[in-house]
Design a protein around this motif. Structure first.
Motif, PDB file in Angstrom:
ATOM      1  N   THR A  64       0.807  -1.224   0.000  1.00  0.00           N
ATOM      2  CA  THR A  64       0.000   0.000   0.000  1.00  0.00           C
ATOM      3  C   THR A  64       0.836   1.268   0.000  1.00  0.00           C
ATOM      4  N   HIS A  65       2.153   1.130   0.234  1.00  0.00           N
ATOM      5  CA  HIS A  65       2.994   2.322   0.380  1.00  0.00           C
ATOM      6  C   HIS A  65       4.227   2.282  -0.521  1.00  0.00           C
ATOM      7  N   ARG A  66       4.142   1.552  -1.620  1.00  0.00           N
ATOM      8  CA  ARG A  66       5.239   1.519  -2.576  1.00  0.00           C
ATOM      9  C   ARG A  66       5.323   2.837  -3.349  1.00  0.00           C
ATOM     10  N   ARG A  67       6.509   3.067  -3.932  1.00  0.00           N
ATOM     11  CA  ARG A  67       6.761   4.214  -4.810  1.00  0.00           C
ATOM     12  C   ARG A  67       6.587   5.553  -4.095  1.00  0.00           C
ATOM     13  N   ARG A  68       6.881   5.557  -2.805  1.00  0.00           N
ATOM     14  CA  ARG A  68       6.811   6.816  -2.057  1.00  0.00           C
ATOM     15  C   ARG A  68       8.167   7.184  -1.450  1.00  0.00           C
ATOM     16  N   GLY A  69       9.210   6.492  -1.858  1.00  0.00           N
ATOM     17  CA  GLY A  69      10.550   6.821  -1.392  1.00  0.00           C
ATOM     18  C   GLY A  69      10.907   6.290  -0.022  1.00  0.00           C
ATOM     19  N   LEU A  70      10.082   5.402   0.541  1.00  0.00           N
ATOM     20  CA  LEU A  70      10.341   4.932   1.902  1.00  0.00           C
ATOM     21  C   LEU A  70      11.572   4.035   1.973  1.00  0.00           C
ATOM     22  N   LEU A  71      11.751   3.153   0.989  1.00  0.00           N
ATOM     23  CA  LEU A  71      12.938   2.302   0.995  1.00  0.00           C
ATOM     24  C   LEU A  71      14.202   3.152   0.928  1.00  0.00           C
ATOM     25  N   SER A  72      14.216   4.133   0.053  1.00  0.00           N
ATOM     26  CA  SER A  72      15.392   4.992  -0.076  1.00  0.00           C
ATOM     27  C   SER A  72      15.681   5.732   1.225  1.00  0.00           C
ATOM     28  N   ARG A  73      14.643   6.196   1.893  1.00  0.00           N
ATOM     29  CA  ARG A  73      14.842   6.920   3.149  1.00  0.00           C
ATOM     30  C   ARG A  73      15.360   5.990   4.246  1.00  0.00           C
ATOM     31  N   MET A  74      14.818   4.775   4.327  1.00  0.00           N
ATOM     32  CA  MET A  74      15.311   3.824   5.334  1.00  0.00           C
ATOM     33  C   MET A  74      16.753   3.427   5.036  1.00  0.00           C
ATOM     34  N   MET A  75      17.067   3.213   3.760  1.00  0.00           N
ATOM     35  CA  MET A  75      18.435   2.864   3.384  1.00  0.00           C
ATOM     36  C   MET A  75      19.405   3.973   3.776  1.00  0.00           C
ATOM     37  N   HIS A  76      18.995   5.207   3.577  1.00  0.00           N
ATOM     38  CA  HIS A  76      19.866   6.334   3.904  1.00  0.00           C
ATOM     39  C   HIS A  76      20.168   6.366   5.399  1.00  0.00           C
ATOM     40  N   VAL A  77      19.148   6.160   6.217  1.00  0.00           N
ATOM     41  CA  VAL A  77      19.355   6.125   7.670  1.00  0.00           C
ATOM     42  C   VAL A  77      20.297   4.979   8.042  1.00  0.00           C
ATOM     43  N   HIS A  78      20.080   3.826   7.436  1.00  0.00           N
ATOM     44  CA  HIS A  78      20.897   2.639   7.719  1.00  0.00           C
ATOM     45  C   HIS A  78      22.364   2.870   7.367  1.00  0.00           C
ATOM     46  N   LEU A  79      22.630   3.360   6.170  1.00  0.00           N
ATOM     47  CA  LEU A  79      24.015   3.533   5.745  1.00  0.00           C
ATOM     48  C   LEU A  79      24.711   4.633   6.534  1.00  0.00           C
ATOM     49  N   ARG A  80      23.978   5.688   6.866  1.00  0.00           N
ATOM     50  CA  ARG A  80      24.563   6.740   7.704  1.00  0.00           C
ATOM     51  C   ARG A  80      24.937   6.189   9.077  1.00  0.00           C
ATOM     52  N   GLN A  81      24.073   5.349   9.623  1.00  0.00           N
ATOM     53  CA  GLN A  81      24.383   4.752  10.920  1.00  0.00           C
ATOM     54  C   GLN A  81      25.629   3.880  10.825  1.00  0.00           C
ATOM     55  N   ALA A  82      25.736   3.081   9.758  1.00  0.00           N
ATOM     56  CA  ALA A  82      26.912   2.226   9.589  1.00  0.00           C
ATOM     57  C   ALA A  82      28.186   3.056   9.499  1.00  0.00           C
ATOM     58  N   ILE A  83      28.128   4.165   8.781  1.00  0.00           N
ATOM     59  CA  ILE A  83      29.296   5.046   8.680  1.00  0.00           C
ATOM     60  C   ILE A  83      29.650   5.608  10.051  1.00  0.00           C
ATOM     61  N   ASP A  84      28.644   6.051  10.787  1.00  0.00           N
ATOM     62  CA  ASP A  84      28.890   6.604  12.121  1.00  0.00           C
ATOM     63  C   ASP A  84      29.493   5.559  13.058  1.00  0.00           C
ATOM     64  N   ARG A  85      29.156   4.282  12.828  1.00  0.00           N
ATOM     65  CA  ARG A  85      29.662   3.200  13.676  1.00  0.00           C
ATOM     66  C   ARG A  85      30.965   2.615  13.133  1.00  0.00           C
ATOM     67  N   ARG A  86      31.547   3.298  12.149  1.00  0.00           N
ATOM     68  CA  ARG A  86      32.840   2.920  11.569  1.00  0.00           C
ATOM     69  C   ARG A  86      32.825   1.519  10.957  1.00  0.00           C
ATOM     70  N   GLN A  87      31.732   1.214  10.285  1.00  0.00           N
ATOM     71  CA  GLN A  87      31.654  -0.011   9.495  1.00  0.00           C
ATOM     72  C   GLN A  87      31.931   0.374   8.040  1.00  0.00           C
ATOM     73  N   PRO A  88      33.078  -0.008   7.489  1.00  0.00           N
ATOM     74  CA  PRO A  88      33.432   0.443   6.137  1.00  0.00           C
ATOM     75  C   PRO A  88      32.686  -0.275   5.026  1.00  0.00           C
ATOM     76  N   ILE A  89      31.920  -1.310   5.393  1.00  0.00           N
ATOM     77  CA  ILE A  89      31.237  -2.136   4.402  1.00  0.00           C
ATOM     78  C   ILE A  89      29.819  -2.419   4.885  1.00  0.00           C
ATOM     79  N   ALA A  90      28.879  -2.444   3.955  1.00  0.00           N
ATOM     80  CA  ALA A  90      27.561  -3.026   4.195  1.00  0.00           C
ATOM     81  C   ALA A  90      27.383  -4.168   3.204  1.00  0.00           C
ATOM     82  N   GLY A  91      26.579  -5.146   3.576  1.00  0.00           N
ATOM     83  CA  GLY A  91      26.355  -6.282   2.682  1.00  0.00           C
ATOM     84  C   GLY A  91      24.959  -6.824   2.847  1.00  0.00           C
ATOM     85  N   LEU A  92      24.452  -7.475   1.806  1.00  0.00           N
ATOM     86  CA  LEU A  92      23.104  -8.040   1.881  1.00  0.00           C
ATOM     87  C   LEU A  92      22.939  -9.171   0.874  1.00  0.00           C
TER      88      LEU A  92
END
Length: 407
Positions: A87-115
């Motif tokens: 019901t909430h696709r195509r509203r940019g929510l995935l991109s916004r969650m990804m941005h928060v996630h990657l910023r947190q990883a950078i702040d926690r000094r994780q040089p890599i993310a994987g999935l």
């Protein structure tokens, strides 16, 4: 209606869990073992939710993993349980969650993310690149089998507690030097490997464990399930290999001999065979092996210098690369890589680059499992033929990248 993305709180966890379970096709059951698995796996401080007012409509989380890279290891944010309600696709929510996630990883000094990607087309735009592949393999033991037994190796069927203890004791040794694998903390073993819940069996048996021993030492194991089936010709059951690992070549051969000689279960299937497995070379009729290949671990570089300096290199040399990152522009830049004695010194540079590539392609070649020349032919990176050959030489590794399980 207000759409918001934020880290979840303790009070959000029940709704967060329901959303995850339903997104991945299961039911939210009141089961203490499944609840314990959830509690051990997902920490609120790593869980991100998308909210429509106070209603949770998207989920995102990660694991703190230590990824084995060529000749070393590096902290990795293991991206997982990503979902957005239909019901909430195509509203940019995935991109916004990804941005928060990657910023947190950078702040926690994780040089890599994987999935591991549920769908291939989603994650490259966020900077993830395919770093290795999965090789599904199957064969019919009535048409092909592994000769044996193997001299000097004895096999025992054991109960789950002993099998798990053996697996824990040799796991790291069996995977030593294998890029793409990662350590399993105690809770991972307990709740994600050893938990043999009916929810995960798909109509098959409980876990079956077989241990390999040589000279009084435990040197390998296989973990599998079976499903019995009969037809007009007789038994036609299936044996699903979950994991087969060994610390010696002889033990690996012995375990595959066992797998190919289990009565009533001639249809053998292994969902994730390493590229350099001995199986194709020891089975007596390799033409009977059926294969399927798909993407395995996707790697996202968050700190170019830290990531490249975390791994080891087989050859000395130097190269200048220009990395483009549209999603996280601060990761972009020109980097001079100088490798001496197997170690890299990496600095931002104003030199003319030898190689132009996207951060996703840097993730692909990082573990040594994808060749730079192949990416050049696919128009995924740019550089003179000689420069690409040098990049491939420097980033190559002697052991193929492989990741042992989906997370």
């Amino acid at each position: 209606m207000t759409l918001d993305v934020r880290f979840v709180t303790e009070s959000d966890i029940p709704a967060f869990r329901r959303a995850v379970v339903r997104a991945f096709g299961a039911d939210d059951k009141d089961d203490p073992k499944l609840q314990a698995r959830w509690d051990a796996s997902f920490k609120p401080e790593l869980c991100i939710g998308a909210f429509d007012d106070d209603r949770l409509v998207g989920t995102f989380s990660s694991f703190d993993l230590e990824l084995n890279v060529p000749g070393g290891s590096a902290p990795m944010a293991g991206t997982t349980i990503v979902s957005v309600m239909p019901t909430h696709r195509r509203r940019g929510l995935l991109s916004r969650m990804m941005h928060v996630h990657l910023r947190q990883a950078i702040d926690r000094r994780q040089p890599i993310a994987g999935l591991w990607a549920t769908e291939h087309g989603i994650y490259r735009r966020f900077g993830y690149g395919v770093a290795n592949t999965v090789r599904e393999v199957g064969f019919d033991t009535r048409k092909a089998s592994v000769p044996g037994p193997e001299a000097g190796v004895s096999l025992r069927t054991v109960e789950a507690d002993e099998g798990a203890a053996v697996a824990r004791s040799i796991f790291n040794d069996a995977l030593a030097g294998r890029p793409g694998t990662y350590d399993r903390p105690d809770w991972w073993w307990t709740h994600r490997v050893e938990l043999d819940h009916p929810e995960f069996r798909d109509g098959k048996s409980e876990h079956r464990w077989v241990v390999a021993e040589a000279d009084g030492e435990r040197v390998g194991y296989v973990l599998y399930r079976v499903k019995l089936h009969w037809d007009s010709a007789g038994p036609n059951g299936k044996l699903d290999v979950i994991e087969v690992l060994a610390t010696t070549d002889a033990a690996e051969r012995a375990l595959w001999h066992y797998i190919s000689h289990v009565d009533l279960f001639p249809n053998v299937f292994c969902w994730n065979l390493p590229e350099d497995s001995v199986l194709p070379w020891i089975i007596d009729n390799p033409r009977q092996l059926t294969y399927a290949m798909w993407d395995g671990l996707w790697v996202r570089i968050l700190d170019v210098a830290a990531a490249l300096q975390s791994r080891t290199y087989m050859h000395d040399g130097s190269i200048v690369i220009q990395v483009a990152d549209d999603y996280l522009p601060e990761v972009s830049g020109v980097f001079a890589v100088e490798i001496t004695g197997g170690s890299a010194a990496v600095e931002r540079s104003d030199q003319t680059p030898d190689i132009l590539l996207d951060v996703a392609e840097l993730g692909s070649i990082y573990l040594g499992g994808v060749r730079a020349g192949q990416l050049r032919r696919a128009a995924r990176l740019q550089g003179a033929v000689e420069a690409v050959a040098e990049l491939e030489r420097l980033f190559g590794w002697s052991v193929p990248s492989w990741t042992q399980e989906i997370f």
